[in-house]
Design a protein around this motif. Sequence first.
Motif, PDB file in Angstrom:
ATOM      1  N   ALA A  99       0.831  -1.206   0.000  1.00  0.00           N
ATOM      2  CA  ALA A  99       0.000   0.000   0.000  1.00  0.00           C
ATOM      3  C   ALA A  99       0.865   1.255   0.000  1.00  0.00           C
ATOM      4  O   ALA A  99       0.558   2.228  -0.704  1.00  0.00           O
ATOM      5  N   THR A 100       1.953   1.237   0.752  1.00  0.00           N
ATOM      6  CA  THR A 100       2.848   2.397   0.799  1.00  0.00           C
ATOM      7  C   THR A 100       3.533   2.602  -0.547  1.00  0.00           C
ATOM      8  O   THR A 100       3.662   3.740  -1.020  1.00  0.00           O
ATOM      9  N   ALA A 101       3.958   1.509  -1.185  1.00  0.00           N
ATOM     10  CA  ALA A 101       4.576   1.625  -2.512  1.00  0.00           C
ATOM     11  C   ALA A 101       3.585   2.190  -3.520  1.00  0.00           C
ATOM     12  O   ALA A 101       3.939   3.056  -4.339  1.00  0.00           O
ATOM     13  N   MET A 102       2.347   1.742  -3.448  1.00  0.00           N
ATOM     14  CA  MET A 102       1.338   2.275  -4.363  1.00  0.00           C
ATOM     15  C   MET A 102       1.033   3.739  -4.067  1.00  0.00           C
ATOM     16  O   MET A 102       0.821   4.529  -4.991  1.00  0.00           O
ATOM     17  N   LEU A 103       1.052   4.095  -2.797  1.00  0.00           N
ATOM     18  CA  LEU A 103       0.873   5.497  -2.433  1.00  0.00           C
ATOM     19  C   LEU A 103       1.987   6.350  -3.048  1.00  0.00           C
ATOM     20  O   LEU A 103       1.726   7.416  -3.607  1.00  0.00           O
ATOM     21  N   VAL A 139      14.856  -0.136  -4.964  1.00  0.00           N
ATOM     22  CA  VAL A 139      14.946  -1.038  -3.809  1.00  0.00           C
ATOM     23  C   VAL A 139      13.605  -1.739  -3.579  1.00  0.00           C
ATOM     24  O   VAL A 139      13.555  -2.950  -3.348  1.00  0.00           O
ATOM     25  N   VAL A 140      12.516  -0.993  -3.662  1.00  0.00           N
ATOM     26  CA  VAL A 140      11.200  -1.591  -3.443  1.00  0.00           C
ATOM     27  C   VAL A 140      10.855  -2.561  -4.586  1.00  0.00           C
ATOM     28  O   VAL A 140      10.258  -3.609  -4.348  1.00  0.00           O
ATOM     29  N   ALA A 141      11.269  -2.238  -5.807  1.00  0.00           N
ATOM     30  CA  ALA A 141      11.054  -3.160  -6.936  1.00  0.00           C
ATOM     31  C   ALA A 141      11.802  -4.466  -6.696  1.00  0.00           C
ATOM     32  O   ALA A 141      11.272  -5.549  -6.991  1.00  0.00           O
ATOM     33  N   ALA A 142      13.020  -4.385  -6.154  1.00  0.00           N
ATOM     34  CA  ALA A 142      13.785  -5.602  -5.837  1.00  0.00           C
ATOM     35  C   ALA A 142      13.059  -6.426  -4.768  1.00  0.00           C
ATOM     36  O   ALA A 142      13.015  -7.662  -4.850  1.00  0.00           O
ATOM     37  N   TYR A 143      12.474  -5.749  -3.774  1.00  0.00           N
ATOM     38  CA  TYR A 143      11.695  -6.450  -2.749  1.00  0.00           C
ATOM     39  C   TYR A 143      10.540  -7.223  -3.393  1.00  0.00           C
ATOM     40  O   TYR A 143      10.319  -8.402  -3.098  1.00  0.00           O
ATOM     41  N   PHE A 144       9.792  -6.553  -4.272  1.00  0.00           N
ATOM     42  CA  PHE A 144       8.644  -7.209  -4.897  1.00  0.00           C
ATOM     43  C   PHE A 144       9.075  -8.355  -5.807  1.00  0.00           C
ATOM     44  O   PHE A 144       8.385  -9.380  -5.882  1.00  0.00           O
ATOM     45  N   ALA A 145      10.188  -8.199  -6.496  1.00  0.00           N
ATOM     46  CA  ALA A 145      10.684  -9.286  -7.355  1.00  0.00           C
ATOM     47  C   ALA A 145      11.048 -10.502  -6.500  1.00  0.00           C
ATOM     48  O   ALA A 145      10.672 -11.634  -6.825  1.00  0.00           O
ATOM     49  N   ALA A 146      11.776 -10.268  -5.408  1.00  0.00           N
ATOM     50  CA  ALA A 146      12.161 -11.375  -4.524  1.00  0.00           C
ATOM     51  C   ALA A 146      10.926 -12.021  -3.897  1.00  0.00           C
ATOM     52  O   ALA A 146      10.838 -13.252  -3.804  1.00  0.00           O
ATOM     53  N   ASP A 147       9.970 -11.212  -3.485  1.00  0.00           N
ATOM     54  CA  ASP A 147       8.746 -11.742  -2.889  1.00  0.00           C
ATOM     55  C   ASP A 147       7.944 -12.547  -3.912  1.00  0.00           C
ATOM     56  O   ASP A 147       7.375 -13.589  -3.578  1.00  0.00           O
ATOM     57  N   GLY A 177       3.959  -7.087 -11.246  1.00  0.00           N
ATOM     58  CA  GLY A 177       3.394  -5.833 -11.751  1.00  0.00           C
ATOM     59  C   GLY A 177       3.910  -4.618 -11.005  1.00  0.00           C
ATOM     60  O   GLY A 177       4.240  -3.595 -11.607  1.00  0.00           O
ATOM     61  N   MET A 178       3.989  -4.738  -9.692  1.00  0.00           N
ATOM     62  CA  MET A 178       4.510  -3.632  -8.887  1.00  0.00           C
ATOM     63  C   MET A 178       5.981  -3.375  -9.246  1.00  0.00           C
ATOM     64  O   MET A 178       6.392  -2.224  -9.393  1.00  0.00           O
ATOM     65  N   GLY A 179       6.751  -4.447  -9.360  1.00  0.00           N
ATOM     66  CA  GLY A 179       8.154  -4.289  -9.726  1.00  0.00           C
ATOM     67  C   GLY A 179       8.315  -3.627 -11.076  1.00  0.00           C
ATOM     68  O   GLY A 179       9.144  -2.738 -11.260  1.00  0.00           O
ATOM     69  N   TYR A 180       7.492  -4.048 -12.039  1.00  0.00           N
ATOM     70  CA  TYR A 180       7.521  -3.466 -13.378  1.00  0.00           C
ATOM     71  C   TYR A 180       7.223  -1.971 -13.335  1.00  0.00           C
ATOM     72  O   TYR A 180       7.936  -1.162 -13.944  1.00  0.00           O
ATOM     73  N   MET A 181       6.177  -1.605 -12.617  1.00  0.00           N
ATOM     74  CA  MET A 181       5.808  -0.185 -12.541  1.00  0.00           C
ATOM     75  C   MET A 181       6.872   0.621 -11.807  1.00  0.00           C
ATOM     76  O   MET A 181       7.193   1.732 -12.204  1.00  0.00           O
ATOM     77  N   LEU A 182       7.398   0.059 -10.734  1.00  0.00           N
ATOM     78  CA  LEU A 182       8.427   0.784  -9.972  1.00  0.00           C
ATOM     79  C   LEU A 182       9.711   0.947 -10.778  1.00  0.00           C
ATOM     80  O   LEU A 182      10.319   2.013 -10.741  1.00  0.00           O
ATOM     81  N   LEU A 183      10.123  -0.091 -11.495  1.00  0.00           N
ATOM     82  CA  LEU A 183      11.321   0.036 -12.320  1.00  0.00           C
ATOM     83  C   LEU A 183      11.095   1.022 -13.454  1.00  0.00           C
ATOM     84  O   LEU A 183      11.992   1.790 -13.809  1.00  0.00           O
ATOM     85  N   GLY A 184       9.883   1.029 -14.010  1.00  0.00           N
ATOM     86  CA  GLY A 184       9.567   2.005 -15.042  1.00  0.00           C
ATOM     87  C   GLY A 184       9.633   3.425 -14.520  1.00  0.00           C
ATOM     88  O   GLY A 184      10.032   4.349 -15.234  1.00  0.00           O
TER      89      GLY A 184
END
Length: 187
Positions: A99-103, A139-147, A177-184
């Motif tokens: 939720a924080t990443a999306m915020l 960093v958050v994209a890496a978290y989502f990829a690992a998760d 999807g989150m990782g993709y958007m964050l890396l973009g």
Amino acid sequence: MSGIVAWTLTAVFAALVLPCVLRLVRLDYGTQGAAIRNGDLAELLLVVAMVAMLSPVGGPIPAAGWQAVLALTGGWFAVAWWKGRRSGHAACGHHAVSATAMLFMVTFMPHSDVTHGPWLVMSGPGGASALWLSLVFGVVAAYFAADAVRAGFSAARGDGGSGQTSRRVCRVIMGLGMGYMLLGAAV
């Protein structure tokens, strides 16, 4: 993001609404408790937010509305994680991070153009991000990829039954999807 990619991703995340709703309406939480139900509800909210962010059309809720909902969701799950961290509420921490990443994405990612008004349309090209924001998003994209990888292995093993497999498959797709958007947004 091109129109074809935006529409494809919108369809993928819209399809995730069905398993989220089916888990919620089955009402078979029994001994799993309210934490699992709340997690399923959060997952549904985050899926709908992803659809709104990826859709080239935008969403019926202004960006400020999404910011309020995501801030409340992130805070709720952060407190739930903190209070229950010794009793296995790790999923609450993941939902707080999500939720924080999306915020952050709703607040800091470039929108497609300045004429969109208050509506949430993020699928178009934007300007460059600040360095600190690129680092945070990376960093958050890496978290989502690992998760997503961890949840994928768990889903492939079939840990915890069909309800858990459904949750993990949704978590894999959401994480990617989150990782993709964050890396973009980071580049």
